[in-house]
Design an enzyme around this catalytic site. Structure first.
Site, PDB file in Angstrom:
ATOM      1  CG  ASN A   7      42.322  39.785  39.555  1.00  0.00           C
ATOM      2  OD1 ASN A   7      42.056  39.078  40.373  1.00  0.00           O
ATOM      3  ND2 ASN A   7      41.815  40.955  39.309  1.00  0.00           N
ATOM      4  NE  ARG A  18      37.222  21.020  52.698  1.00  0.00           N
ATOM      5  CZ  ARG A  18      37.553  19.933  51.716  1.00  0.00           C
ATOM      6  NH1 ARG A  18      37.620  19.956  50.459  1.00  0.00           N
ATOM      7  NH2 ARG A  18      37.994  18.922  52.893  1.00  0.00           N
ATOM      8  CG  HIS A  43      38.977  44.313  43.167  1.00  0.00           C
ATOM      9  ND1 HIS A  43      38.349  44.938  42.303  1.00  0.00           N
ATOM     10  CD2 HIS A  43      38.824  45.165  44.719  1.00  0.00           C
ATOM     11  CE1 HIS A  43      37.538  45.845  42.893  1.00  0.00           C
ATOM     12  NE2 HIS A  43      37.636  45.808  43.948  1.00  0.00           N
ATOM     13  NE  ARG A  45      35.096  42.547  44.607  1.00  0.00           N
ATOM     14  CZ  ARG A  45      34.576  43.296  43.800  1.00  0.00           C
ATOM     15  NH1 ARG A  45      33.792  44.486  44.391  1.00  0.00           N
ATOM     16  NH2 ARG A  45      34.685  43.337  42.381  1.00  0.00           N
ATOM     17  CD  GLU A  73      41.739  45.406  39.686  1.00  0.00           C
ATOM     18  OE1 GLU A  73      41.982  45.320  38.281  1.00  0.00           O
ATOM     19  OE2 GLU A  73      40.798  44.900  39.950  1.00  0.00           O
ATOM     20  CG  HIS A 201      35.139  42.793  33.588  1.00  0.00           C
ATOM     21  ND1 HIS A 201      35.471  42.952  35.017  1.00  0.00           N
ATOM     22  CD2 HIS A 201      34.107  42.353  33.363  1.00  0.00           C
ATOM     23  CE1 HIS A 201      34.188  42.466  35.672  1.00  0.00           C
ATOM     24  NE2 HIS A 201      33.402  41.874  34.704  1.00  0.00           N
ATOM     25  N   GLY A 224      41.765  37.604  35.043  1.00  0.00           N
ATOM     26  CA  GLY A 224      41.960  36.721  36.037  1.00  0.00           C
ATOM     27  C   GLY A 224      40.781  35.702  35.997  1.00  0.00           C
ATOM     28  CG  HIS A 225      35.993  34.922  35.704  1.00  0.00           C
ATOM     29  ND1 HIS A 225      35.511  34.473  36.932  1.00  0.00           N
ATOM     30  CD2 HIS A 225      35.265  34.424  34.851  1.00  0.00           C
ATOM     31  CE1 HIS A 225      34.398  33.760  36.728  1.00  0.00           C
ATOM     32  NE2 HIS A 225      34.273  33.591  35.437  1.00  0.00           N
TER      33      HIS A 225
END
Length: 266
Positions: A7, A18, A43, A45, A73, A201, A224-225
């Site tokens: 992700n 930035r 994802h 948004r 997503e 997640h 991802g994170h």
């Protein structure tokens, strides 16, 4: 096989903080694929807080060129607005291999719960059909422990994605066993309805291996994170390769176990 989909949202967060184009989301996608990622996830948004519509188009073209899966997503109920044409319109333009439907609202910091099929099932059914008409495999985000997870098959989904946030919290606290049993039970319930299982997640290098060992036949993990955070220290190439070693080891272990069996949907 368990596929690793990276992700790239957090790369876009850094870029947007930035302004300008650095770090470059497309270049990050190339680096992940070069390091062995089976696919890329985004994802987008409606508020464009990280991935933007233009990123979806660019990464979709990259995945098509490189022959890896693209997973988009999003909330299928979120209406279009300036800069965001809506999830269905994006997928119609890009035709990702998979679309993962997530019930997140504009104000949510991150996706943190699955669909309520009693409330959303009737509305999901025609939307799932619309995404599948585009040639997309459809996965829906579900809570571990949801006794109605088989309803994902009734609305037409091909897969479910298990929300693994509570498992990651339990693992970090040193008591993951109950969460693993619950995830395995939910996976089996989904698979008994003909669904395949994804997960995502807060999965990381520490907790991913135990999860894949305990939960049967996970087809894809979207990470991802944690991966991007770990890459700040080890580098993106090395980090993606480390995750590949974990998912490859889990796949090899399942292949060596004659008791493992797949499920019926694609």
């Amino acid at each position: 096989m368990t596929a690793l989909s990276v992700n790239l949202n957090k790369i876009a967060v850094l870029r947007n903080s930035r302004g300008g184009s650095e770090p470059d989301v497309l270049a990050a996608g190339v680096a992940c694929i070069d390091a062995g990622a089976h696919g890329l996830t985004v994802h987008p948004r409606p508020d464009a807080r990280h991935i933007r519509s233009a990123d979806v188009h660019a990464l979709g073209a990259l995945c098509a060129t490189r022959g890896v899966e693209f997973n988009v997503e999003g909330n299928p109920f979120a209406p279009p607005r300036s800069g965001y044409p809506g999830l269905l319109a994006l997928c119609e333009a890009v035709r990702p291999a998979q679309v993962t439907l997530v019930p997140d609202s504009d104000g949510q910091l991150t996706s943190d719960h699955g669909f309520d099929f009693a409330r959303d099932g009737a509305a999901l059914h025609p939307l799932v059909a619309a995404f599948k008409a585009l040639g997309c495999r459809v996965s829906v985000f579900v809570d571990v422990g949801d006794p109605t997870v088989a309803q994902a098959a009734v609305v037409g989904a091909d897969r479910v994605e298990l929300y693994t946030g509570p498992y990651a919290e339990a693992f970090a606290a040193g008591n993951p066993d109950a969460a693993l049993r619950a995830a395995a039970g939910t996976a089996r319930l989904a698979q008994s309805a003909g669904l395949q299982v994804n997960a995502g997640h807060d999965l990381n290098q520490a907790n991913l291996g135990p999860f894949l060992a305990a939960v049967p036949q996970v087809r894809e993990v979207s990470i991802g994170h944690a991966l991007i955070g770990e890459a700040l220290y080890a580098g993106l190439d090395a980090t993606v390769r480390a995750y590949r070693r974990i998912v490859d080891a889990a796949t090899a272990a399942r292949s060596a176990d004659p008791g493992c069996a797949g499920s019926s949907r694609g």
